[in-house]
Design a protein around this motif. Structure first.
Motif, PDB file in Angstrom:
ATOM      1  N   GLY A  97       0.900  -1.486  -0.231  1.00 22.92           N
ATOM      2  CA  GLY A  97      -0.109   0.144  -0.245  1.00 22.92           C
ATOM      3  C   GLY A  97       0.815   1.444   0.123  1.00 22.92           C
ATOM      4  N   VAL A  98       2.276   1.321   1.064  1.00 18.98           N
ATOM      5  CA  VAL A  98       2.525   2.374   0.983  1.00 18.98           C
ATOM      6  C   VAL A  98       3.721   2.891  -0.881  1.00 18.98           C
ATOM      7  CG1 VAL A  98       4.827   3.334   1.558  1.00 18.98           C
ATOM      8  CG2 VAL A  98       3.481   2.004   2.945  1.00 18.98           C
ATOM      9  N   PHE A  99       4.316   1.378  -1.046  1.00 17.96           N
ATOM     10  CA  PHE A  99       4.399   1.883  -2.351  1.00 17.96           C
ATOM     11  C   PHE A  99       3.486   2.068  -3.307  1.00 17.96           C
ATOM     12  CE2 PHE A  99       7.893  -1.052  -0.588  1.00 17.96           C
ATOM     13  CZ  PHE A  99       9.172   0.038  -0.182  1.00 17.96           C
ATOM     14  N   VAL A 100       2.077   1.825  -2.839  1.00 20.75           N
ATOM     15  CA  VAL A 100       0.805   2.073  -4.652  1.00 20.75           C
ATOM     16  C   VAL A 100       1.096   3.565  -4.139  1.00 20.75           C
ATOM     17  CG1 VAL A 100      -1.242   2.384  -4.937  1.00 20.75           C
ATOM     18  CG2 VAL A 100       0.193  -0.037  -4.795  1.00 20.75           C
ATOM     19  N   PHE A 101       1.078   4.348  -2.955  1.00 24.27           N
ATOM     20  CA  PHE A 101       1.214   5.292  -2.930  1.00 24.27           C
ATOM     21  C   PHE A 101       1.909   6.548  -3.271  1.00 24.27           C
ATOM     22  CE2 PHE A 101       1.342   9.005  -0.189  1.00 24.27           C
ATOM     23  CZ  PHE A 101       0.347  10.288  -0.234  1.00 24.27           C
ATOM     24  N   LEU A 102       3.222   5.991  -3.014  1.00 23.77           N
ATOM     25  CA  LEU A 102       4.267   6.147  -3.452  1.00 23.77           C
ATOM     26  C   LEU A 102       4.456   6.813  -5.524  1.00 23.77           C
ATOM     27  CD1 LEU A 102       7.508   5.200  -0.589  1.00 23.77           C
ATOM     28  CD2 LEU A 102       6.159   7.432  -1.305  1.00 23.77           C
ATOM     29  N   SER A 103       4.283   5.458  -5.648  1.00 18.73           N
ATOM     30  CA  SER A 103       4.068   5.571  -7.542  1.00 18.73           C
ATOM     31  C   SER A 103       3.112   6.948  -7.854  1.00 18.73           C
ATOM     32  CB  SER A 103       3.657   3.655  -7.824  1.00 18.73           C
ATOM     33  OG  SER A 103       2.798   3.683  -7.040  1.00 18.73           O
ATOM     34  N   GLY A 104       2.208   6.476  -7.188  1.00 18.43           N
ATOM     35  CA  GLY A 104       0.869   7.877  -7.720  1.00 18.43           C
ATOM     36  C   GLY A 104       1.596   8.918  -6.944  1.00 18.43           C
ATOM     37  N   LEU A 105       2.508   9.275  -6.259  1.00 19.60           N
ATOM     38  CA  LEU A 105       3.088  10.814  -5.831  1.00 19.60           C
ATOM     39  C   LEU A 105       4.074  11.012  -6.705  1.00 19.60           C
ATOM     40  CD1 LEU A 105       3.796  10.748  -1.986  1.00 19.60           C
ATOM     41  CD2 LEU A 105       2.122  12.261  -3.149  1.00 19.60           C
ATOM     42  N   TYR A 106       4.238   9.842  -7.609  1.00 21.08           N
ATOM     43  CA  TYR A 106       5.900  10.234  -8.045  1.00 21.08           C
ATOM     44  C   TYR A 106       5.216  10.290  -9.895  1.00 21.08           C
ATOM     45  CZ  TYR A 106      10.240   8.397 -10.678  1.00 21.08           C
ATOM     46  OH  TYR A 106      11.351   8.609 -11.607  1.00 21.08           O
ATOM     47  N   ALA A 107       4.195   9.059 -10.076  1.00 19.10           N
ATOM     48  CA  ALA A 107       3.481   9.974 -11.602  1.00 19.10           C
ATOM     49  C   ALA A 107       2.948  11.199 -11.114  1.00 19.10           C
ATOM     50  CB  ALA A 107       2.633   9.213 -11.643  1.00 19.10           C
ATOM     51  N   LEU A 108       2.884  12.402  -9.812  1.00 15.32           N
ATOM     52  CA  LEU A 108       2.616  13.291  -9.772  1.00 15.32           C
ATOM     53  C   LEU A 108       3.696  14.321 -10.173  1.00 15.32           C
ATOM     54  CD1 LEU A 108      -0.384  13.296  -7.571  1.00 15.32           C
ATOM     55  CD2 LEU A 108      -0.524  13.370 -10.048  1.00 15.32           C
ATOM     56  N   SER A 109       5.110  14.146  -9.786  1.00  9.70           N
ATOM     57  CA  SER A 109       6.050  14.670  -9.439  1.00  9.70           C
ATOM     58  C   SER A 109       6.891  14.509 -10.748  1.00  9.70           C
ATOM     59  CB  SER A 109       6.805  14.962  -8.049  1.00  9.70           C
ATOM     60  OG  SER A 109       6.788  13.018  -8.077  1.00  9.70           O
ATOM     61  N   ARG A 110       7.154  13.234 -11.310  1.00 12.85           N
ATOM     62  CA  ARG A 110       7.966  12.837 -12.530  1.00 12.85           C
ATOM     63  C   ARG A 110       6.654  12.818 -13.531  1.00 12.85           C
ATOM     64  NH1 ARG A 110      11.675  15.306  -9.998  1.00 12.85           N
ATOM     65  NH2 ARG A 110      12.642  14.043  -8.554  1.00 12.85           N
ATOM     66  N   PRO A 111       6.377  13.813 -14.074  1.00 15.44           N
ATOM     67  CA  PRO A 111       5.226  13.005 -15.175  1.00 15.44           C
ATOM     68  C   PRO A 111       5.951  12.447 -16.630  1.00 15.44           C
ATOM     69  CG  PRO A 111       5.105  15.688 -15.747  1.00 15.44           C
ATOM     70  CD  PRO A 111       6.282  14.929 -14.137  1.00 15.44           C
ATOM     71  N   ALA A 112       6.977  12.504 -17.066  1.00 14.52           N
ATOM     72  CA  ALA A 112       7.747  12.056 -18.221  1.00 14.52           C
ATOM     73  C   ALA A 112       7.391  10.546 -17.309  1.00 14.52           C
ATOM     74  CB  ALA A 112       9.584  12.680 -18.184  1.00 14.52           C
ATOM     75  N   ARG A 113       7.764   9.818 -16.347  1.00 15.26           N
ATOM     76  CA  ARG A 113       7.982   9.119 -16.139  1.00 15.26           C
ATOM     77  C   ARG A 113       6.569   8.390 -15.156  1.00 15.26           C
ATOM     78  NH1 ARG A 113      13.657   7.751 -14.794  1.00 15.26           N
ATOM     79  NH2 ARG A 113      14.366   9.826 -15.731  1.00 15.26           N
ATOM     80  N   ALA A 114       5.519   9.105 -15.978  1.00 18.89           N
ATOM     81  CA  ALA A 114       4.061   8.285 -15.565  1.00 18.89           C
ATOM     82  C   ALA A 114       4.479   6.921 -15.493  1.00 18.89           C
ATOM     83  CB  ALA A 114       3.521   9.648 -16.154  1.00 18.89           C
ATOM     84  N   HIS A 115       4.198   6.175 -17.580  1.00 12.01           N
ATOM     85  CA  HIS A 115       4.159   5.188 -17.326  1.00 12.01           C
ATOM     86  C   HIS A 115       4.859   3.854 -16.817  1.00 12.01           C
ATOM     87  CE1 HIS A 115       4.779   1.719 -20.126  1.00 12.01           C
ATOM     88  NE2 HIS A 115       3.678   2.250 -20.763  1.00 12.01           N
ATOM     89  N   GLY A 116       5.815   4.873 -16.299  1.00 13.10           N
ATOM     90  CA  GLY A 116       6.486   3.595 -15.646  1.00 13.10           C
ATOM     91  C   GLY A 116       5.590   3.150 -13.927  1.00 13.10           C
ATOM     92  N   ALA A 117       5.406   4.465 -13.614  1.00 14.47           N
ATOM     93  CA  ALA A 117       3.867   4.475 -12.224  1.00 14.47           C
ATOM     94  C   ALA A 117       3.499   3.916 -12.203  1.00 14.47           C
ATOM     95  CB  ALA A 117       4.663   5.731 -11.398  1.00 14.47           C
TER      96      ALA A 117
END
Length: 188
Positions: free
Chosen positions: A79-99
C-alpha cells in the motif's frame, strides 16, 4: 471623507481575494494539465486504502503473535509503495508510464497481503495505473494520420522491407528444395 475611503477599501478587498484565488486556481490548473493528475490521485487513494486494511489488523496480531503478521506487514508495504508510485507519477510526469506499471503490479500483489484494500483499493490502483500509462502530455497530442513518419519509423519500415525480402528469398528456396525432393520421390 475617511468613511468613503474606508468604504472603497472594503469594496476592493473581495476583488483582491477573488483575484488572488483566481491566480492560484489558474496556476493549479496549469500544473494539473501537465501531469497525469487523475491517475496519480487514484493511485494515492488506492495506496491509502490498501494500507488501511492491514493497519487495522496488524497491531492486534503483532501483539498476540502470529504468522499472519508478516503477510499483513507486506500488505502494508504494498500500500505504501502504491501511494508512492502515485506521488511519483504526479511529481515526474515524464515517467508516469513506469509509475503506472509499478502501481498496477503492486495493486494486484496487494491482494495477498491486505486483501487489495477490500478489493476497492486494488481496483482503484489498477484504474489509476492505467490512466498513468495512457496519459500523454498535451504537446504530444498530435493526430498520427496528419503527421509525417519519424526517422525511426522510416528506418523501421526499411528494416521490415529488407526482412520481408530475406524471408521471401528463404521461402522460395525452401519451396524449390521441397519440389526437388518430391520430384525425386516420384521419379524413384
Amino acid at each position: 471623507m475617511s468613511s468613503e475611503s474606508g468604504q472603497n477599501e472594503s469594496e476592493t478587498l473581495p476583488a483582491r481575494i477573488r483575484r488572488w484565488i483566481g491566480s492560484r486556481w489558474r496556476r493549479f490548473n496549469a500544473w494539473r494539465r501537465g501531469r497525469p493528475f487523475l491517475g496519480g490521485l487514484l493511485l494515492c487513494l488506492a495506496g491509502l486504502l490498501i494500507t488501511w486494511v492491514p493497519m487495522r489488523i496488524l497491531p492486534d496480531i503483532a501483539f498476540i503473535g502470529g504468522e499472519m503478521a508478516g503477510f499483513l506487514a507486506i500488505g502494508a508495504l504494498f500500500g505504501v509503495f502504491v501511494f508512492l508510485s502515485g506521488l511519483y507519477a504526479l511529481s515526474r510526469p515524464a515517467r508516469a508510464h513506469g509509475a503506472g506499471v509499478v502501481g498496477i503490479i503492486l495493486s494486484i500483489f496487494s491482494l495477498f497481503g491486505s486483501l487489495g484494500g477490500l478489493l476497492v483499493g486494488m481496483l482503484l490502483g489498477i484504474l489509476g495505473g492505467n490512466l498513468c500509462i495512457a496519459w500523454k502530455p498535451s504537446g504530444d497530442a498530435v493526430d498520427e494520420a496528419v503527421s509525417e513518419p519519424s526517422v525511426i519509423d522510416k528506418a523501421a519500415a526499411r528494416i521490415n522491407a529488407g526482412f520481408a525480402r530475406l524471408v521471401g528469398t528463404i521461402v522460395l528456396g525452401c519451396r524449390a528444395g521441397l519440389e526437388r525432393i518430391t520430384r525425386r520421390g516420384t521419379d524413384e
